[in-house]
Design an enzyme around this catalytic site. Structure first.
Site, PDB file in Angstrom:
ATOM      1  N   ILE A   1       2.503   6.642  -6.120  1.00  0.00           N
ATOM      2  CA  ILE A   1       2.883   8.040  -6.298  1.00  0.00           C
ATOM      3  C   ILE A   1       3.336   8.654  -4.964  1.00  0.00           C
ATOM      4  CG2 ILE A   1       1.933  10.345  -6.820  1.00  0.00           C
ATOM      5  CD1 ILE A   1       2.581   8.768  -9.347  1.00  0.00           C
ATOM      6  N   ASP A   2       2.705   8.238  -3.871  1.00  0.00           N
ATOM      7  CA  ASP A   2       3.168   8.705  -2.551  1.00  0.00           C
ATOM      8  C   ASP A   2       4.615   8.298  -2.300  1.00  0.00           C
ATOM      9  OD1 ASP A   2       0.902   9.980  -1.318  1.00  0.00           O
ATOM     10  OD2 ASP A   2      -0.048   8.016  -1.171  1.00  0.00           O
ATOM     11  N   ILE A   3       4.928   7.067  -2.660  1.00  0.00           N
ATOM     12  CA  ILE A   3       6.282   6.584  -2.352  1.00  0.00           C
ATOM     13  C   ILE A   3       7.308   7.240  -3.286  1.00  0.00           C
ATOM     14  CG2 ILE A   3       7.741   4.535  -2.015  1.00  0.00           C
ATOM     15  CD1 ILE A   3       5.375   4.742  -0.062  1.00  0.00           C
TER      16      ILE A   3
END
Lengths: 404, 394
Positions: A173-175
């Site tokens: 999700i960060d990426i």
């Protein structure tokens, strides 16, 4: 040789962790000169630990996770609690095109490095502020990591087994948030290229998740229906699931959209008797009886390895792909042929494997050119060559723990 | 009218379902002029998929289609029909970008391969999105969202207790491919602005999705066992689920201890050392999961955040739509559509200070802008338009 599509763009990168840091990592792969401004006083936590892998790193230059997220960047160390360090940071901004930061909303303003302050010294600066829920609104100062973004964004709730927990997303999700930030910065860069104007971008990582389920949200705004998690099932297609294959914990995903694909699927399996059952003769009926159908399909898949099943079914025009793991993908012949895995030599860690940028451009290649920077590796290049400080001045600032 | 980030940029879209159309939508929403090409009669396959407004299946009322195609102009064109290829190339002449998602090789069969397009318009950027890219042994393999998501390893990260790997909800992975493709396309547009030249982008959904799992994807190359680290941060609460995280930073740990009411077991000073804490993680995770069911999501969220612990509620789609935070940020916008009516749409996760996101028009009806584009732009007469319809070109 081309340095990539963003050759000539310079970024003052105040980001850390993953979501902010990799947004600039992607721009660095595109050829921008990204100067990561960090400090030993408060290390980027990707240099220290990883929530995603559960690791702790004993030294800041030993984190292969940091390396993976920050390829191609340069690093300077500035202790921003010192006014002189803030002045140096501003001088980097003066020669930059983009500023990016993902500190808690308000922190950069207090340091004198907010958008309004920096546009005074660089009027056409593009400034990205990335945070958990955006910089405004009642939760404007809330913080979080990837799990939080997925939960608040709504994706956790609709992901997972119908009888299980909401899906717990991690680094992916960060990426995704990073990639979306990259898109936003690129839109602003293209605008600036045509008009000469910079601007501020207030970015919310949680919102970057919500937009990935626009159709699900419309089901609520149109019909007052809130979708619940349904595992691998689809509201329209059946069969549509993940089936056990020969071997330990091996699986194949199969999705059938119409009667033509269903016929091809049955033939590829050798037309088993169960497939002739009238309950499976039309799309709607298959959807209604998919629980039984799934059990029967598994009697075929269990006798094949996941790769065999993929080859047999794809040859027949059926959408079937294994649930791959890292151990499957690293030696995968398709990815090997496309040159997707790269060996990058890191001076402290040694040889590391990373994925290539996911974009193949024919004229201005997007590339991994170097390992992530050692902490402060480019102090002399940036403070000396770029800003014109003498070696003696740099040494003095190091003694004063300004460059630290 | 407010200034737009991408005004003046001309995009041609020949794509279906989500990844390609969403890529083009992201550009359209920021001011690019996107002409969407659909097959005559049938149109984009997304039109056949729900959710439908008022649950009545209708090709103009698919929520999936309406969302992924805002701000576009829509025309019909069959490039395989006589005259179809010529019309396609005339459209290409005026475009900066073509976004296409045909199976690899199909554009060549249509006589519209990159070399031909480049000869027609050297400035053209061609963004080709395919399940496994344009080359390699799997190039012709077919996928739907389920297959793309699981085939990129991301499904294995969501598997629990030895059960089957599972996809992200909805078609989230398709949207991820869309935004990733849009980022690459804008990088090429920036280069075009400098050099005046276009290029071809070969984008693989599998590679774009593996890339979002880029750290876990290489674990096996580092002699790590691929695994889900520790316990899930998702905790049962009185009224649903929350995220409560343990052990990233000391101050966050101290905030969590206070949130839990300073229980005896958590007062151990040694736990302030995140390395020590990591060694006792299983025990601590268990204790936190025993504590949370006694409390509500809001209590954990707002008190936790005030105390410095990064907590969050697991929101349902309904709660996302009704979120106060999103309302304060104007995240949803009403868009009026001639068939589907007035509907609330999610907008975008970025607020540009100078060039705001804007909904100028709803998704196009099938062939809505045929006359505007073919007659108004390409100079065909209405009679010619009728003939092109009869021959099946449009």
């Amino acid at each position: 040789m081309s340095e990539g599509p963003l050759e000539g763009v310079r970024i003052a990168d105040f980001t850390w962790a993953w979501a902010g840091a990799h947004a600039i990592g992607l721009l660095a792969m595109m050829g921008a000169e990204a100067i990561k401004i960090e400090s030993r006083k408060r290390l980027d936590h990707a240099r220290v630990t990883s929530i995603t892998t559960g690791e702790k790193f004993t030294e800041p230059d030993k984190s292969w996770v940091f390396n993976n997220i920050n390829l191609n960047k340069l690093s300077v160390t500035l202790n921003l609690t010192q006014p002189k360090a803030v002045e140096l940071a501003k001088r980097i901004v003066e020669v930059s095109d983009v500023v990016a930061q993902n500190m808690r909303p308000g922190v950069m303003d207090r340091l004198g490095l907010g958008y309004e302050a920096l546009r005074e010294i660089k009027p056409d600066i593009i400034y990205l502020s990335s945070s958990a829920e955006g910089a405004t609104g009642p939760h404007g100062n809330y913080t979080g990591y990837a799990s939080n973004f997925a939960a608040i964004g709504g994706l956790s709730c609709i992901t997972g087994y119908p009888d299980g927990l909401p899906g717990d997303f991690r680094g992916e999700i960060d990426i995704i948030s990073a990639t979306t930030s990259t898109f936003a910065i690129l839109a602003a860069l293209n605008h600036r290229q045509r008009t000469g104007q910079g601007q501020h971008i207030d970015f919310s990582s949680s919102e970057s998740v919500s937009v990935l389920m626009g159709d699900v949200l419309l089901d609520y705004t149109m019909n007052n229906r809130a979708e619940h998690r349904q595992g691998n099932r689809d509201s329209f297609m059946a069969p549509h699931n993940c089936y056990r294959c020969k071997g330990e914990d091996k699986w194949i995903s199969i999705a059938i959209a119409n009667d033509r694909e269903w016929q091809a699927f049955c033939e590829a399996m050798g037309n088993p008797d169960w497939a002739k059952d009238r309950r499976f003769s039309g799309g709607l009926s298959r959807h209604q009886h998919q629980a039984e159908l799934d059990g029967l399909i598994e009697t075929w898949t269990i006798n094949h390895t996941h790769r065999e099943a993929m080859e047999i079914l794809q040859k027949a025009g059926v959408a079937a792909v294994p649930s791959f793991t890292s151990a499957d993908l690293i030696p995968d012949p398709h990815l090997r042929e496309r040159g997707f895995w790269l060996d990058v030599e890191h001076p402290v860690i040694g040889n590391t494997v990373v994925s290539a940028p996911p974009w193949k451009l024919s004229e201005t290649p997007i590339e991994v050119r170097r390992h992530a920077p050692l902490i402060g590796e480019h102090n002399h290049y940036v403070f000396g060559e770029l800003l014109g400080l003498s070696s003696a001045q740099i040494a003095r600032l190091e003694e004063e723990s300004v460059i630290y | 009218m407010a200034e737009k980030a991408l005004s003046g940029v001309k995009v041609l879209e020949y794509a279906q379902f989500v990844a390609g159309p969403y890529c083009a939508k992201l550009l359209a929403d920021l001011g690019a002029e996107v002409i969407k090409i659909e097959e005559p009669q049938t149109g984009d396959e997304a039109r056949g998929r729900g959710p439908f407004s008022n649950d009545i299946p209708h090709s103009e009322c698919s929520g999936l289609f309406l969302y992924a195609n805002t701000n576009k102009l829509g025309i019909t064109l069959n490039p395989g029909a006589s005259d179809g290829k010529r019309l396609f190339l005339e459209l290409v002449k005026g475009a900066d970008i073509l976004i296409e998602d045909r199976p690899p090789g199909e554009m060549k069969r249509l006589g519209l391969d990159y070399e031909t397009l480049k000869a027609t318009n050297p400035r053209l950027i061609v963004t080709s999105i395919a399940p496994f890219g344009q080359t390699g042994p799997y190039a012709d393999y077919k996928t739907y969202h389920l297959n793309s998501y699981l085939g990129s390893m991301l499904g294995s990260l969501l598997a629990l207790d030895g059960r089957e790997p599972v996809k992200a909800g909805g078609v989230a992975g398709e949207y991820v491919c869309g935004v990733s493709s849009a980022a690459a396309t804008l990088a090429a547009l920036y280069a075009q602005g400098l050099s005046g030249r276009g290029q071809h982008l070969d984008l693989s959904k599998q590679e774009m999705l593996i890339s979002v799992g880029r750290v876990v994807a290489v674990l096996s190359a580092f002699d790590h066992q691929q695994q889900n680290p520790g316990q899930s941060s998702v905790r049962q609460c009185q009224d649903g689920w929350s995220i409560v995280m343990v052990g990233v930073e000391e101050r966050q740990w101290l905030g969590l201890v206070e949130l839990m009411g300073n229980p005896e077991w958590a007062r151990d000073e040694r736990l302030r050392d995140m390395n020590y804490l990591a060694e006792h993680r299983d025990e601590i995770e268990r204790r936190v999961s025993e504590w949370s069911p006694e409390h509500t999501r809001d209590e954990i969220y707002h008190r936790g955040q005030a105390l410095g612990s990064p907590t969050a509620p697991v929101l349902t789609p309904e709660e996302v739509v009704n979120s106060e935070q999103l309302a304060a940020r104007g995240f949803f916008a009403d868009i009026e559509h001639p068939r589907a009516g007035r509907i609330k749409y999610p907008t975008a996760p970025y607020r540009f200070s100078r060039t705001p996101w804007a909904a100028e028009r709803p998704a196009p009806l099938l062939g809505q802008h045929n006359e505007e584009i073919y007659c108004g732009r390409l100079g065909y007469t209405r009679e010619e338009l009728v003939r092109l319809k009869e021959t099946g070109a449009i």
